[in-house]
Design a protein around this motif. Structure first.
Motif, PDB file in Angstrom:
ATOM      1  N   GLY A  81       0.815  -1.204   0.000  1.00 21.75           N
ATOM      2  CA  GLY A  81       0.000   0.000   0.000  1.00 21.75           C
ATOM      3  C   GLY A  81       0.851   1.257   0.000  1.00 21.75           C
ATOM      4  O   GLY A  81       0.539   2.235  -0.694  1.00 21.75           O
ATOM      5  N   LEU A  82       1.943   1.235   0.761  1.00 19.78           N
ATOM      6  CA  LEU A  82       2.842   2.385   0.783  1.00 19.78           C
ATOM      7  C   LEU A  82       3.530   2.567  -0.565  1.00 19.78           C
ATOM      8  O   LEU A  82       3.761   3.699  -1.013  1.00 19.78           O
ATOM      9  N   ALA A  83       3.864   1.458  -1.221  1.00 22.03           N
ATOM     10  CA  ALA A  83       4.447   1.540  -2.565  1.00 22.03           C
ATOM     11  C   ALA A  83       3.452   2.137  -3.549  1.00 22.03           C
ATOM     12  O   ALA A  83       3.828   2.931  -4.425  1.00 22.03           O
ATOM     13  N   THR A  84       2.191   1.787  -3.398  1.00 22.30           N
ATOM     14  CA  THR A  84       1.147   2.362  -4.243  1.00 22.30           C
ATOM     15  C   THR A  84       1.006   3.855  -3.961  1.00 22.30           C
ATOM     16  O   THR A  84       0.865   4.674  -4.885  1.00 22.30           O
ATOM     17  N   LEU A  85       1.045   4.222  -2.682  1.00 25.52           N
ATOM     18  CA  LEU A  85       0.990   5.630  -2.294  1.00 25.52           C
ATOM     19  C   LEU A  85       2.102   6.434  -2.961  1.00 25.52           C
ATOM     20  O   LEU A  85       1.848   7.464  -3.599  1.00 25.52           O
ATOM     21  N   LEU A  86       3.340   5.988  -2.820  1.00 23.30           N
ATOM     22  CA  LEU A  86       4.464   6.727  -3.381  1.00 23.30           C
ATOM     23  C   LEU A  86       4.360   6.839  -4.901  1.00 23.30           C
ATOM     24  O   LEU A  86       4.621   7.899  -5.473  1.00 23.30           O
ATOM     25  N   SER A  87       3.972   5.751  -5.546  1.00 20.29           N
ATOM     26  CA  SER A  87       3.870   5.765  -7.003  1.00 20.29           C
ATOM     27  C   SER A  87       2.767   6.705  -7.470  1.00 20.29           C
ATOM     28  O   SER A  87       2.934   7.423  -8.464  1.00 20.29           O
ATOM     29  N   ALA A  88       1.641   6.711  -6.756  1.00 17.63           N
ATOM     30  CA  ALA A  88       0.543   7.610  -7.113  1.00 17.63           C
ATOM     31  C   ALA A  88       0.944   9.070  -6.900  1.00 17.63           C
ATOM     32  O   ALA A  88       0.602   9.949  -7.688  1.00 17.63           O
ATOM     33  N   GLN A  89       1.675   9.333  -5.822  1.00 21.66           N
ATOM     34  CA  GLN A  89       2.142  10.692  -5.576  1.00 21.66           C
ATOM     35  C   GLN A  89       3.099  11.151  -6.671  1.00 21.66           C
ATOM     36  O   GLN A  89       3.099  12.318  -7.058  1.00 21.66           O
ATOM     37  N   MET A  90       3.899  10.229  -7.196  1.00 21.91           N
ATOM     38  CA  MET A  90       4.870  10.590  -8.227  1.00 21.91           C
ATOM     39  C   MET A  90       4.198  11.005  -9.529  1.00 21.91           C
ATOM     40  O   MET A  90       4.792  11.737 -10.322  1.00 21.91           O
ATOM     41  N   VAL A  91       2.979  10.549  -9.771  1.00 25.10           N
ATOM     42  CA  VAL A  91       2.277  10.985 -10.991  1.00 25.10           C
ATOM     43  C   VAL A  91       1.377  12.181 -10.717  1.00 25.10           C
ATOM     44  O   VAL A  91       0.610  12.594 -11.588  1.00 25.10           O
ATOM     45  N   GLY A  92       1.447  12.712  -9.487  1.00 25.63           N
ATOM     46  CA  GLY A  92       0.721  13.934  -9.176  1.00 25.63           C
ATOM     47  C   GLY A  92      -0.665  13.751  -8.617  1.00 25.63           C
ATOM     48  O   GLY A  92      -1.421  14.733  -8.518  1.00 25.63           O
ATOM     49  N   ALA A  93      -1.034  12.529  -8.229  1.00 26.35           N
ATOM     50  CA  ALA A  93      -2.352  12.305  -7.641  1.00 26.35           C
ATOM     51  C   ALA A  93      -2.386  12.815  -6.202  1.00 26.35           C
ATOM     52  O   ALA A  93      -1.350  12.920  -5.534  1.00 26.35           O
ATOM     53  N   THR A  94      -3.584  13.109  -5.723  1.00 18.82           N
ATOM     54  CA  THR A  94      -3.799  13.487  -4.327  1.00 18.82           C
ATOM     55  C   THR A  94      -4.291  12.254  -3.589  1.00 18.82           C
ATOM     56  O   THR A  94      -5.381  11.755  -3.865  1.00 18.82           O
ATOM     57  N   VAL A  95      -3.489  11.751  -2.651  1.00 18.25           N
ATOM     58  CA  VAL A  95      -3.730  10.425  -2.083  1.00 18.25           C
ATOM     59  C   VAL A  95      -4.085  10.514  -0.604  1.00 18.25           C
ATOM     60  O   VAL A  95      -3.425  11.216   0.171  1.00 18.25           O
ATOM     61  N   MET A  96      -5.130   9.781  -0.217  1.00 21.45           N
ATOM     62  CA  MET A  96      -5.451   9.558   1.185  1.00 21.45           C
ATOM     63  C   MET A  96      -5.310   8.068   1.475  1.00 21.45           C
ATOM     64  O   MET A  96      -5.465   7.235   0.577  1.00 21.45           O
ATOM     65  N   MET A  97      -4.987   7.737   2.725  1.00 18.02           N
ATOM     66  CA  MET A  97      -4.740   6.352   3.113  1.00 18.02           C
ATOM     67  C   MET A  97      -5.777   5.888   4.126  1.00 18.02           C
ATOM     68  O   MET A  97      -6.184   6.650   5.004  1.00 18.02           O
ATOM     69  N   MET A  98      -6.192   4.610   3.989  1.00 23.87           N
ATOM     70  CA  MET A  98      -7.121   4.014   4.945  1.00 23.87           C
ATOM     71  C   MET A  98      -6.521   2.738   5.521  1.00 23.87           C
ATOM     72  O   MET A  98      -5.911   1.941   4.795  1.00 23.87           O
ATOM     73  N   ASP A  99      -6.692   2.549   6.822  1.00 23.30           N
ATOM     74  CA  ASP A  99      -6.261   1.326   7.484  1.00 23.30           C
ATOM     75  C   ASP A  99      -7.061   1.198   8.767  1.00 23.30           C
ATOM     76  O   ASP A  99      -7.733   2.153   9.183  1.00 23.30           O
TER      77      ASP A  99
END
Length: 246
Positions: A81-99
Protein backbone atom coordinates in the motif's frame (compact mmCIF):
# COMPACT_ATOMS: atom_id res chain seq x y z
CA UNK A 1 2.38 -17.68 -24.33
CA UNK A 2 -0.12 -15.00 -25.28
CA UNK A 3 0.53 -12.56 -22.38
CA UNK A 4 4.30 -12.76 -22.86
CA UNK A 5 3.94 -12.01 -26.58
CA UNK A 6 1.84 -8.98 -25.65
CA UNK A 7 4.46 -7.60 -23.27
CA UNK A 8 2.82 -8.85 -20.06
CA UNK A 9 5.27 -11.44 -18.66
CA UNK A 10 4.15 -10.47 -15.15
CA UNK A 11 1.06 -12.62 -15.73
CA UNK A 12 2.68 -15.32 -17.87
CA UNK A 13 0.58 -18.49 -18.08
CA UNK A 14 3.60 -20.51 -16.91
CA UNK A 15 5.13 -18.04 -14.47
CA UNK A 16 7.60 -19.46 -11.94
CA UNK A 17 8.57 -16.89 -9.32
CA UNK A 18 11.59 -17.97 -7.29
CA UNK A 19 10.59 -18.58 -3.68
CA UNK A 20 6.87 -18.73 -4.50
CA UNK A 21 6.17 -21.21 -7.28
CA UNK A 22 9.62 -22.81 -6.95
CA UNK A 23 11.79 -23.38 -3.88
CA UNK A 24 15.14 -21.74 -3.33
CA UNK A 25 14.47 -18.11 -2.50
CA UNK A 26 16.42 -18.31 0.79
CA UNK A 27 19.57 -19.91 -0.63
CA UNK A 28 22.92 -18.18 -0.12
CA UNK A 29 23.65 -18.35 -3.85
CA UNK A 30 21.20 -18.40 -6.75
CA UNK A 31 21.79 -18.72 -10.48
CA UNK A 32 19.39 -16.62 -12.59
CA UNK A 33 19.32 -15.45 -16.22
CA UNK A 34 21.29 -12.25 -16.73
CA UNK A 35 18.36 -10.50 -18.41
CA UNK A 36 16.34 -10.84 -15.20
CA UNK A 37 18.75 -8.66 -13.22
CA UNK A 38 18.49 -4.90 -12.66
CA UNK A 39 21.85 -3.46 -11.72
CA UNK A 40 22.60 -0.31 -9.79
CA UNK A 41 26.02 1.00 -8.82
CA UNK A 42 24.40 3.70 -6.68
CA UNK A 43 21.77 2.13 -4.42
CA UNK A 44 22.41 0.62 -1.01
CA UNK A 45 21.43 -2.96 -0.19
CA UNK A 46 18.49 -1.60 1.84
CA UNK A 47 17.23 0.32 -1.18
CA UNK A 48 17.74 -2.63 -3.51
CA UNK A 49 15.73 -4.85 -1.17
CA UNK A 50 12.78 -2.47 -1.58
CA UNK A 51 12.77 -2.37 -5.39
CA UNK A 52 10.52 -5.43 -5.73
CA UNK A 53 7.73 -4.31 -3.36
CA UNK A 54 7.94 -0.80 -4.85
CA UNK A 55 7.53 -2.38 -8.28
CA UNK A 56 4.20 -3.92 -7.24
CA UNK A 57 2.78 -0.51 -6.36
CA UNK A 58 4.29 1.11 -9.44
CA UNK A 59 2.69 -1.49 -11.70
CA UNK A 60 -0.71 -1.03 -10.05
CA UNK A 61 -0.54 2.74 -10.55
CA UNK A 62 0.56 2.37 -14.16
CA UNK A 63 -2.39 0.04 -14.78
CA UNK A 64 -4.77 2.62 -13.33
CA UNK A 65 -3.52 5.42 -15.62
CA UNK A 66 -3.94 8.11 -12.98
CA UNK A 67 -3.96 11.78 -13.89
CA UNK A 68 -2.34 14.70 -12.01
CA UNK A 69 -4.65 16.01 -9.31
CA UNK A 70 -6.87 12.91 -9.31
CA UNK A 71 -8.31 12.05 -5.90
CA UNK A 72 -7.10 8.59 -4.88
CA UNK A 73 -7.73 6.33 -1.89
CA UNK A 74 -5.30 3.56 -0.96
CA UNK A 75 -6.68 0.96 1.44
CA UNK A 76 -4.04 -0.92 3.42
CA UNK A 77 -0.91 0.81 4.74
CA UNK A 78 1.45 -2.14 4.54
CA UNK A 79 4.53 -2.10 2.27
CA UNK A 80 2.50 -2.70 -0.92
CA UNK A 81 0.00 0.00 0.00
CA UNK A 82 2.84 2.39 0.78
CA UNK A 83 4.45 1.54 -2.57
CA UNK A 84 1.15 2.36 -4.24
CA UNK A 85 0.99 5.63 -2.29
CA UNK A 86 4.46 6.73 -3.38
CA UNK A 87 3.87 5.76 -7.00
CA UNK A 88 0.54 7.61 -7.11
CA UNK A 89 2.14 10.69 -5.58
CA UNK A 90 4.87 10.59 -8.23
CA UNK A 91 2.28 10.98 -10.99
CA UNK A 92 0.72 13.93 -9.18
CA UNK A 93 -2.35 12.30 -7.64
CA UNK A 94 -3.80 13.49 -4.33
CA UNK A 95 -3.73 10.43 -2.08
CA UNK A 96 -5.45 9.56 1.18
CA UNK A 97 -4.74 6.35 3.11
CA UNK A 98 -7.12 4.01 4.94
CA UNK A 99 -6.26 1.33 7.48
CA UNK A 100 -7.65 -0.16 10.69
CA UNK A 101 -4.30 0.11 12.49
CA UNK A 102 -3.74 3.39 14.30
CA UNK A 103 0.00 2.71 14.33
CA UNK A 104 0.10 2.49 10.54
CA UNK A 105 -2.09 5.55 10.10
CA UNK A 106 0.24 7.49 12.38
CA UNK A 107 3.19 6.25 10.33
CA UNK A 108 1.52 7.45 7.12
CA UNK A 109 0.87 10.87 8.58
CA UNK A 110 4.20 11.43 10.35
CA UNK A 111 6.65 9.52 8.15
CA UNK A 112 5.01 9.61 4.71
CA UNK A 113 3.50 13.09 4.86
CA UNK A 114 -0.06 11.95 4.11
CA UNK A 115 -2.40 14.79 5.03
CA UNK A 116 -5.59 12.73 5.25
CA UNK A 117 -5.67 9.29 6.88
CA UNK A 118 -8.91 7.35 7.30
CA UNK A 119 -9.80 4.95 10.11
CA UNK A 120 -11.42 2.00 8.33
CA UNK A 121 -13.44 1.16 11.46
CA UNK A 122 -15.12 4.56 11.80
CA UNK A 123 -17.65 5.21 8.99
CA UNK A 124 -14.97 5.71 6.34
CA UNK A 125 -17.33 6.64 3.49
CA UNK A 126 -18.71 9.60 5.44
CA UNK A 127 -15.22 10.73 6.40
CA UNK A 128 -14.03 10.52 2.78
CA UNK A 129 -16.99 12.57 1.55
CA UNK A 130 -16.28 15.20 4.21
CA UNK A 131 -12.72 15.53 2.94
CA UNK A 132 -13.74 15.70 -0.73
CA UNK A 133 -16.65 18.14 -0.45
CA UNK A 134 -19.27 15.42 -0.63
CA UNK A 135 -17.64 13.39 -3.40
CA UNK A 136 -15.72 10.09 -3.55
CA UNK A 137 -12.29 9.39 -5.07
CA UNK A 138 -12.19 8.39 -8.73
CA UNK A 139 -9.58 5.69 -8.07
CA UNK A 140 -9.45 3.28 -5.12
CA UNK A 141 -6.60 0.81 -4.60
CA UNK A 142 -7.11 -2.08 -2.20
CA UNK A 143 -3.78 -3.49 -1.01
CA UNK A 144 -5.04 -5.31 2.07
CA UNK A 145 -5.38 -8.91 0.95
CA UNK A 146 -8.49 -8.97 3.15
CA UNK A 147 -11.69 -10.43 1.63
CA UNK A 148 -13.86 -8.18 3.81
CA UNK A 149 -12.01 -5.06 2.71
CA UNK A 150 -11.93 -6.05 -0.95
CA UNK A 151 -15.63 -6.87 -1.08
CA UNK A 152 -16.50 -3.48 0.43
CA UNK A 153 -14.00 -1.29 -1.41
CA UNK A 154 -16.51 -0.46 -4.18
CA UNK A 155 -18.40 1.68 -1.65
CA UNK A 156 -15.64 4.27 -1.72
CA UNK A 157 -15.36 4.69 -5.51
CA UNK A 158 -17.02 7.56 -7.34
CA UNK A 159 -19.50 6.71 -10.09
CA UNK A 160 -17.55 6.14 -13.28
CA UNK A 161 -14.38 5.50 -11.26
CA UNK A 162 -11.76 2.77 -11.02
CA UNK A 163 -11.30 0.03 -8.42
CA UNK A 164 -7.86 -1.56 -8.45
CA UNK A 165 -7.21 -4.75 -6.49
CA UNK A 166 -3.50 -5.02 -5.69
CA UNK A 167 -3.80 -7.76 -3.06
CA UNK A 168 -4.97 -11.32 -3.59
CA UNK A 169 -6.85 -13.79 -1.40
CA UNK A 170 -7.06 -17.61 -1.67
CA UNK A 171 -10.83 -17.66 -2.04
CA UNK A 172 -13.86 -16.07 -3.65
CA UNK A 173 -14.96 -12.45 -3.70
CA UNK A 174 -18.61 -11.46 -4.20
CA UNK A 175 -20.20 -8.11 -4.98
CA UNK A 176 -23.78 -6.78 -5.27
CA UNK A 177 -24.15 -6.37 -9.02
CA UNK A 178 -26.63 -3.44 -8.87
CA UNK A 179 -24.07 -1.41 -6.90
CA UNK A 180 -21.24 -2.19 -9.32
CA UNK A 181 -23.52 -1.62 -12.30
CA UNK A 182 -24.94 1.70 -11.12
CA UNK A 183 -21.43 3.06 -10.61
CA UNK A 184 -20.25 1.75 -14.00
CA UNK A 185 -17.01 0.81 -12.28
CA UNK A 186 -13.87 -0.22 -14.10
CA UNK A 187 -12.30 -3.02 -12.05
CA UNK A 188 -8.62 -3.85 -12.46
CA UNK A 189 -6.59 -6.75 -11.17
CA UNK A 190 -2.86 -6.15 -10.99
CA UNK A 191 -0.14 -8.76 -10.59
CA UNK A 192 3.62 -8.58 -10.02
CA UNK A 193 5.65 -6.04 -11.98
CA UNK A 194 7.38 -5.77 -15.36
CA UNK A 195 10.93 -4.87 -16.34
CA UNK A 196 9.70 -1.35 -17.09
CA UNK A 197 8.28 -1.03 -13.57
CA UNK A 198 11.56 -2.22 -12.02
CA UNK A 199 13.59 0.18 -14.16
CA UNK A 200 11.33 3.09 -13.19
CA UNK A 201 11.64 2.31 -9.47
CA UNK A 202 15.42 2.03 -9.70
CA UNK A 203 15.54 5.39 -11.49
CA UNK A 204 13.31 7.04 -8.88
CA UNK A 205 15.52 5.68 -6.09
CA UNK A 206 18.79 6.63 -7.79
CA UNK A 207 17.59 10.19 -8.35
CA UNK A 208 16.31 10.53 -4.78
CA UNK A 209 12.70 11.13 -5.79
CA UNK A 210 11.34 8.42 -3.48
CA UNK A 211 12.59 7.29 -0.07
CA UNK A 212 11.00 3.98 0.96
CA UNK A 213 13.93 3.20 3.27
CA UNK A 214 11.95 4.72 6.13
CA UNK A 215 9.62 1.70 5.94
CA UNK A 216 12.33 -0.54 7.41
CA UNK A 217 11.38 -0.80 11.05
CA UNK A 218 12.83 -4.21 11.99
CA UNK A 219 15.89 -6.29 11.10
CA UNK A 220 17.24 -9.68 12.06
CA UNK A 221 20.06 -12.01 11.08
CA UNK A 222 19.39 -15.68 10.22
CA UNK A 223 19.78 -16.89 13.82
CA UNK A 224 17.70 -14.10 15.37
CA UNK A 225 15.03 -14.43 12.66
CA UNK A 226 13.85 -17.76 14.08
CA UNK A 227 12.81 -16.07 17.32
CA UNK A 228 11.66 -12.76 15.84
CA UNK A 229 9.54 -13.93 12.93
CA UNK A 230 6.45 -14.75 15.01
CA UNK A 231 6.56 -11.25 16.51
CA UNK A 232 6.78 -9.68 13.06
CA UNK A 233 3.41 -11.24 12.23
CA UNK A 234 1.81 -9.59 15.28
CA UNK A 235 0.22 -6.23 14.32
CA UNK A 236 0.90 -4.90 17.81
CA UNK A 237 4.64 -5.30 17.22
CA UNK A 238 4.62 -2.29 14.88
CA UNK A 239 6.28 -3.84 11.85
CA UNK A 240 6.05 -1.86 8.63
CA UNK A 241 8.84 -3.61 6.73
CA UNK A 242 11.23 -6.18 8.19
CA UNK A 243 14.49 -7.29 6.57
CA UNK A 244 16.55 -10.43 6.85
CA UNK A 245 20.07 -9.05 7.18
CA UNK A 246 23.17 -11.16 6.44
Amino acid sequence: CSPCRRGKPNCCENIRVLGIHTDGGMREQIVVPLDKLHRSDVLTLDQLALVEPMGIGAHAVRRAALTPGENVLVIGAGPIGLATLLSAQMVGATVMMMDISQNRLTFCREQMGVEHVIDGKDEPAARIRDLLDGELPTAVFDATGSPFSMMNAYKYVAHGGKLIFVGVVPGELTFPDPEIHSRELTIYRTRNATDDDFAWVVQMLETGQIHPERWITHRAGPEKLVADFANWLNPDYGVVKALLEL
